[in-house]
Design an enzyme around this catalytic site. Structure first.
Site, short mmCIF file in Angstrom:
data_model
loop_
_atom_site.label_atom_id
_atom_site.label_comp_id
_atom_site.label_asym_id
_atom_site.label_seq_id
_atom_site.Cartn_x
_atom_site.Cartn_y
_atom_site.Cartn_z
N ASP A 101 12.84 -33.00 -33.38
CA ASP A 101 13.04 -32.40 -34.77
C ASP A 101 13.19 -33.75 -35.67
O ASP A 101 13.58 -34.71 -35.42
CB ASP A 101 13.95 -31.26 -34.77
CG ASP A 101 13.61 -30.30 -35.47
OD1 ASP A 101 13.12 -30.39 -36.53
OD2 ASP A 101 14.38 -29.03 -35.22
N ASP A 112 8.27 -23.54 -39.92
CA ASP A 112 9.50 -22.59 -39.58
C ASP A 112 9.33 -21.13 -40.16
O ASP A 112 9.83 -20.29 -39.44
CB ASP A 112 10.84 -22.97 -40.38
CG ASP A 112 11.46 -23.80 -39.44
OD1 ASP A 112 10.91 -24.48 -38.19
OD2 ASP A 112 12.51 -24.53 -39.75
#
Ligand code: DGJ
Length: 812
Positions: A550, A615
């Site tokens: 990430d 997301d």
């Protein structure tokens, strides 16, 4: 830091399969001025069209014969580089197109299966881009080309004609538009550049041009490659002077687009709304798209262009994308003659392009393609290229993409091992093949305010570490994946307390946090070494098969210890770290996440095996996000998850069938708590996963087809290269504007074959009163001619907004 010349080591070109040793004949440059007369005479002798033999990729013969094999111009020793007085240069005679320095001396070309790039060498300067478009015949008459590309000299214009679009347009040529190179010495000199070609090497699929500007003491290498109908362009600039050269801008490639193009499709976006392709009109002047934050939610570094009549699957289309995970700048300008010059390159922050004497700057690679089959044609070329030349798989070949369960949306930071085991149990029954333990498993990371950087399992959650959970996952036949955000640190962490000097910041200014975190300077060997060690410990101890990597904040005022911007070095250090991890753990796969869609570019794709697309997992939005992403990225490397309903982000409720159909084409995953599904939902999900597994050999190796895209409906599909199978998604976004839905056209099927069309899997037929044919479609399938499916279309029952069907077409 920029690399010392001549050993190139900048952003590694993804296609390392090409090596310089493959270059064949080396055509040495002309001593331009001494030969000008000879050439002018030679040109006149050609006598216009048709008299010169055509030689693709070489000089026209009479001119070649007149060309001595000179060595590349040796760089002047810097000390003997006084700028000549004006009188010494003399006043040049007027020279129109085809005269003097603009005298054409050769034709160069690179061909893809459906594309040609045509260049004209001239007596001085870099090759002119004469044409980039559909494939031209193998044999072209060079003299005819020179004739058609020889414009008149307009009134009140320059006396020394020069082409407006060359492989690198500079300041100092007759060019008033955005130059591809902006550089100068610290004392302000050498801010112009007029390159002379020193050598050209060419093979059928590669063209390497070495050039230099003796006055400014700059060397240049332009590399152009063509494979699978994709051009890959990059540059290397070297400082041959004895003082630093401050490079402010150096593009990776320059492209020519026709004047008829009225608008370009640029990728705008924001976090959770990535990959939105929006038309930007290019009536006059130019457009500049920049991203300066080392994440690209705002602007994916890609662009598409078509003529006004070009559609998603028909008509001439051009597309380009930069293979780089840092800042970028895409400029499109309408030139004085109406044509459009597109430049694509890295965005350099102040000082990042400073080249010490002897150093060189390598640009990232820009990839570009042309298709006569609309934007889908460009996407297909990009996908084929990525599959064959860009992506690296641990075993050398992509294995079937494992369906995964990711813990994030269901659990967030609330990771209880018992609950995770229950989720894993059900996931295994549903057919899931990989479990990914997301954020929250380490240090004091119970929320996003603490613990980032402390990569040891939280003993309160996992008393023996992660291996028992990993064993549990493996025992169920699944792979185990683990989340890291290695480039970041929470100020409230042991790592930051021990090493506050490791973060990127301008010393003396306040620290700027985002999501409560700071960025580590991973170009420092101690930081990279620490990360390699702590990640490797977990990979070994917990038998990790997969890392979700990430990157949840933008870089801002990201300076190294010395106060210099570190954006560029950060990207290179990241690529090196990814490569080291792959080298040490040969079976490991890595996903580039970056808050979804933030680092999903072709630079990253040379080092990772998956990207998290967004997301935003809400299916109505994902329909569009994936559509935009797949213009550049192959579906199988884009994470597409079936999330819970209502969705965590927009709270919209949608059916499990709609969510599954939207996610079906990508690298499928679940982003929900399986223990909270009803038995019926579990059964449906298992059936969708089984369908995905059956279809993924087609979905993940086939050719993308873009059909209708209107505010009320999206159609897209994947076909096998032989046209024998087509899988299509028909997704209803909103009510159709008319009382009845229009027939659905399925692009990409063979018009001379018949297909059995079915609605496979757990799908049910909607609609108020389906016709008998429509009922047969679900029950046994319908045999329909490919030509009808492609051109006349198929009536589907009326579908309510936010519903979808999958159609499977198998040639009979
Ligand atoms: C952002 C990612 O995109 C999510 O999937 C999740 O991993 C969170 N970060 C965790 O913090």
């Amino acid at each position: 830091m920029p690399n010392p010349d001549p050993a190139p080591s900048g952003p590694p070109s993804a296609d390392s399969s090409h090596s310089d040793s493959a270059h064949s004949d080396s055509l040495r440059s002309d001593a331009a001025h001494s030969l000008a007369l000879t050439r002018r005479t030679a040109w006149k002798l050609l006598g216009g069209l048709g008299s010169a033999a055509t030689l693709a990729s070489t000089l026209a013969p009479p001119l070649a014969a007149a060309r001595p094999a000179t060595a590349p111009a040796a760089p002047l020793p810097a000390a003997s580089r006084p700028h000549p007085p004006a009188a010494a240069a003399g006043i040049p005679a007027p020279a129109r197109a085809g005269e003097g320095g603009s005298l054409p001396t050769g034709m160069l070309r690179l061909d893809g299966t459906g594309m040609t790039l045509l260049l004209i060498r001239r007596a001085t300067g870099l090759p002119e881009i004469a044409y980039w478009g559909g494939r031209l015949p193998d044999h072209l008459d060079a003299a005819a080309l020179y004739a058609v590309r020889s414009p008149d000299t307009p009134d009140n214009g320059p006396d020394q004609w020069q082409p407006t679009i060359t492989l690198l347009d500079t300041i100092g040529a007759w060019n008033f538009d955005l130059p591809g190179l902006v550089a100068a010495r610290p004392d302000g000199r050498d801010w112009t550049a007029l390159f002379q070609v020193d050598a050209i090497r060419q093979t059928p699929d590669e063209l390497v041009i070495d050039a230099s500007d003796a006055l400014s003491a700059i060397g240049l290498r332009i590399t152009l490659r063509c494979a699978d109908n994709v051009l890959a362009a990059s540059m290397r600039l070297s400082n041959r002077g004895d003082t630093p050269l401050l490079v402010e801008r150096l593009v990776s490639g320059t492209f020519l687009l026709p004047a008829e193009i009225a608008a370009l499709g640029v990728l705008h976006g924001a976090w959770a709304h990535e990959f939105a392709i929006a038309p930007m009109s290019l009536a006059e002047g130019g457009i500049v798209i920049e991203s300066r934050r080392n994440r690209t939610h705002d602007h994916f570094p890609g662009i598409v262009a078509g003529l006004p009549a070009t559609s998603r699957n028909a008509g001439p289309a051009w597309a380009a994308q930069l293979g780089w995970s840092g800042g970028h700048r895409l400029c499109a300008e309408r030139m004085e003659d109406g044509r459009i010059r597109l430049t694509v390159g890295e965005y350099l922050h102040p000082g990042e392009g400073t080249l010490e004497p002897g150093a060189g700057l390598d640009t990232p690679t820009v990839y570009a393609t042309y298709s006569a089959d609309g934007f889908a044609g460009c996407a297909r070329a990009f996908h084929a290229y990525a599959r064959r030349h860009l992506l690296r798989w641990p075993t050398g070949q992509m294995k079937p993409r494992p369906v995964l369960l990711n813990s994030w949306e269901a659990n967030q930071f609330d990771l209880a091992e018992d609950r995770l085991r229950q989720q894993i149990d059900i996931a295994a029954r549903l057919g899931v093949e990989r479990f990914v333990l997301d954020d929250g498993w380490f240090g004091a990371r119970r929320n996003d305010r603490a613990g980032l950087g402390d990569w040891t399992p939280a003993l309160a959650l996992f008393p023996q570490g992660l291996w028992p959970l990993s064993d549990y996952v493996h025992a169920r036949g699944m792979e185990f994946g683990l989340w890291f955000e290695p480039e970041m640190v929470n100020p409230d962490s042991d790592l930051y307390r021990a090493h506050p000097d490791w973060v990127l910041q301008v010393r003396g200014r306040p620290l700027l946090t985002s999501r409560n975190q700071l960025v580590l300077d991973i170009s420092r060997p101690d930081v990279a070494g620490y990360l390699l060690r702590v990640i490797s410990e977990q990979v070994v101890d917990a038998r990790i098969d997969y890392i979700k990597w990430d990157f949840n904040r933008d870089l801002l005022a990201a300076a190294d210890e010395g106060g210099r911007p570190a954006y560029r070095r950060q990207v290179l250090a990241l690529y090196a770290l990814w490569d080291k991890l792959h080298a040490v753990h040969s079976a490991l796969e890595i996903e580039s996440c970056a808050s979804g869609g933030g680092r999903a570019d072709w630079g990253a794709l040379g080092h990772v095996q998956r990207v998290w697309t967004s997301d935003n997992t809400s299916a109505p939005d994902r329909l569009l996000i994936q559509d935009g992403a797949w213009h550049f990225l192959p579906p199988e490397i884009t994470g597409c998850h079936i999330s819970a309903s209502p969705n965590w982000l927009d709270h919209r409720a949608t059916s499990i069938d709609f969510r599954a159909a939207v996610a079906l084409f990508g690298h499928l995953g679940l982003e929900l708590d399986p223990t909270r599904l009803s038995t019926d939902e579990q059964d449906r999900l298992a059936a969708w996963i089984a369908l995905h597994k059956r279809l993924r050999p087609v979905l993940h190796h086939g050719q993308i087809q873009f059909g209708e895209a209107t505010p009320h409906r999206i159609v897209r599909g994947v076909t096998t290269p032989d046209g024998g199978t087509g899988i299509y998604l028909v997704a209803q976004r909103d009510w159709p504007p008319a009382r009845m839905p229009s027939p659905v056209l399925l692009p990409g099927l063979s018009s001379d074959r018949r297909y059995r069309v079915t609605m496979p899997g757990p799908q049910a037929l909607g609609g108020h009163w389906p016709s008998p044919a429509q009922q047969r479609l679900v029950r046994d399938g319908l045999a329909i001619d490919g030509a009808l499916l492609r051109d006349a279309g198929l009536f589907l029952p009326q579908m309510p907004p936010q519903s979808a069907v999958i159609l499977e077409c198998q040639a009979l």
